[in-house]
Scaffold this active site. Structure first.
Site, mmCIF file in Angstrom:
data_model
loop_
_atom_site.group_PDB
_atom_site.id
_atom_site.type_symbol
_atom_site.label_atom_id
_atom_site.label_comp_id
_atom_site.label_asym_id
_atom_site.label_seq_id
_atom_site.Cartn_x
_atom_site.Cartn_y
_atom_site.Cartn_z
ATOM 1 N N SER A 125 7.014 2.869 2.118
ATOM 2 C CA SER A 125 6.098 3.680 1.924
ATOM 3 C C SER A 125 4.380 3.463 0.630
ATOM 4 C CB SER A 125 6.525 4.877 1.129
ATOM 5 O OG SER A 125 6.392 6.135 0.578
ATOM 6 N N TYR A 149 13.536 7.000 -6.003
ATOM 7 C CA TYR A 149 12.384 7.095 -5.012
ATOM 8 C C TYR A 149 11.865 5.688 -4.519
ATOM 9 C CZ TYR A 149 10.811 7.840 -0.577
ATOM 10 O OH TYR A 149 9.640 7.180 0.596
ATOM 11 N N LYS A 153 12.843 2.208 -3.076
ATOM 12 C CA LYS A 153 11.743 1.117 -1.535
ATOM 13 C C LYS A 153 11.550 -0.165 -2.314
ATOM 14 C CE LYS A 153 11.905 4.580 1.027
ATOM 15 N NZ LYS A 153 12.438 4.595 2.611
#
Ligand code: NAD
Ligand code: UFG
Length: 340
Positions: A125, A149, A153
């Site tokens: 992302s 989050y 990643k």
């Protein structure tokens, strides 16, 4: 080639399965349906007239995962979408996010290594760039994370890079998505968030549908064109096609390949609202609200590496994104129907 798609029933995964099948790949999907519906895959099958081998399985089930590879020895690559993705929720439940996203990926890689499958395309992302010092964002910019989050990643990116260091026959592709929106033009598959949407486009479509009263525009005092946040929105079908291109390009190459997938164009929240209203001839009520904690002012990609190496660039524009998002919402006001 047979491709295993983890999280293939989800928003980006379902669109990618369709592109893979259209391109002639055999597709198996592993998904625990924690944020998706089996019906998405039935509709993908209807759209392309081909079958998907669906396995309802949690990536935390190591044994089950290993069995998938033993039962399908022809799997040659994995596209790994499965993960939890809500930023705010990740701040409240960090352990759940680390458990699901990190352990799920660890299990997947272990099962892959055990069965000699060493080609993985991972959903990363733009969040890994934190607050970028300059724009547009290039792949070699420094990375950082401000929430669990994003950190999951980054950790997975690093883990996959380490895997390649330990065994250079691994083919690792890290795709850093900017802001995927829209839906398949058929209106049969699309984004189906549970509860009140966190993201801008599904929020707008639910206001348009009368399910939500008005959009809260989070801040109008950013140093941007009109004070509202700027992002690089790309059509989910373009994003899905990027996966097929990435898979093809890295088929015969080993290494760690990192690509930004975006349009290279930034749009503000108010520009998106206007584009939606013009594309669909519907008014969207909105009001200016305080900034959302953790948001950055501006974020858009330099996607020229993906064009140079993969031959990929976006084809759909903002009007298509807005039309297709609304077409999906209109035809599926409550999202996918409950599974039988
Ligand atoms: P999604 O929630 O629609 O899809 C994720 C899928 O993974 C769901 O079908 C869910 O049921 C499944 N899943 C989650 N944990 C699982 C587990 N332990 N075992 C098996 N299945 C599991 O999300 P999406 O928008 O399609 O995103 C796909 C990937 O792309 C995610 O990894 C997400 O972090 C990443 N990503 C998304 C965006 C975005 O804006 N949508 C942006 C950047 C990156
Ligand atoms: N916004 C609003 N009101 C809303 C929702 C969003 O004004 O109700 C604004 C945000 O403040 C931001 C822009 O719209 O300026 C886009 O917000 P999104 O929540 O749609 O997207 P983000 O850029 O915040 O984050 C998304 C994903 C992340 C991912 C990131 C980069 O949610 O998981 O894109 O890919 F990391």
């Amino acid at each position: 080639m047979h491709v295993l798609v983890t999280g293939g029933a989800g928003y980006i995964g379902s669109h990618t399965c369709l592109e893979l099948l259209d391109a002639g790949y055999t597709v198996s999907v592993v998904d625990n349906l924690c944020n998706s519906s089996r019906i998405a895959l039935t509709r993908v099958e209807e759209l392309c007239g081909k079958k998907i081998n669906f396995i309802e399985l949690d990536l935390l089930d190591m044994q089950g995962l290993s069995q998938v590879f033993s039962r399908h020895p022809d799997i040659g690559a994995v596209i790994h979408f499965a993960g939890l993705k809500a930023v705010g929720e990740s701040v409240e439940q960090p352990l759940r996010y680390y458990q699901n996203n990190l352990i799920g990926t660890l299990n997947l890689c272990e099962a892959m290594a055990k069965h000699g499958v060493k080609h993985i395309v991972f959903s990363s992302s733009a969040t890994v760039y934190g607050t970028p010092a300059r724009l547009p964002i290039q792949e070699d910019f420094p990375t950082s994370a401000t929430n669990p989050y994003g950190r999951s990643k980054l950790m997975i990116e690093e883990m996959l890079a380490d895997l390649h260091i330990s065994d250079q026959t691994w083919q690792v592709v890290l795709l850093r998505y900017f802001n995927p929106v829209g839906a398949h033009p058929s209106g049969r598959i699309g984004e189906d968030p549970k509860g009140i949407p966190n993201n801008l486009m599904p929020y707008i479509t639910q206001v348009a549908a009368g399910r939500l009263k008005e959009l809260n525009v989070f801040g109008n005092d950013y140093p941007t064109i009109d004070g509202t946040g700027v992002r690089d929105y790309l059509h989910v079908v373009d994003l899905a096609k990027g996966h097929v291109k990435a898979l093809e390009y890295t088929q015969k190459r080993s290494g760690v390949f990192i690509y930004n997938l975006g349009t290279g164009q930034g749009s503000s929240v108010l520009e998106m609202v206007r584009a939606f209203m013009e594309a669909n001839k519907i008014d969207i009520a909105y009001r200016i609200s305080p900034r959302r904690p953790g948001d950055i002012a501006e974020c858009y990609a330099d996607a020229s590496l993906a064009l140079r190496e993969l031959g990929w660039q976006t084809e759909y524009g903002l009007t298509d994104m807005c039309r297709h998002a609304w077409n999906w919402q209109k035809n599926n006001p409550e999202g996918y129907p409950p599974s039988a």
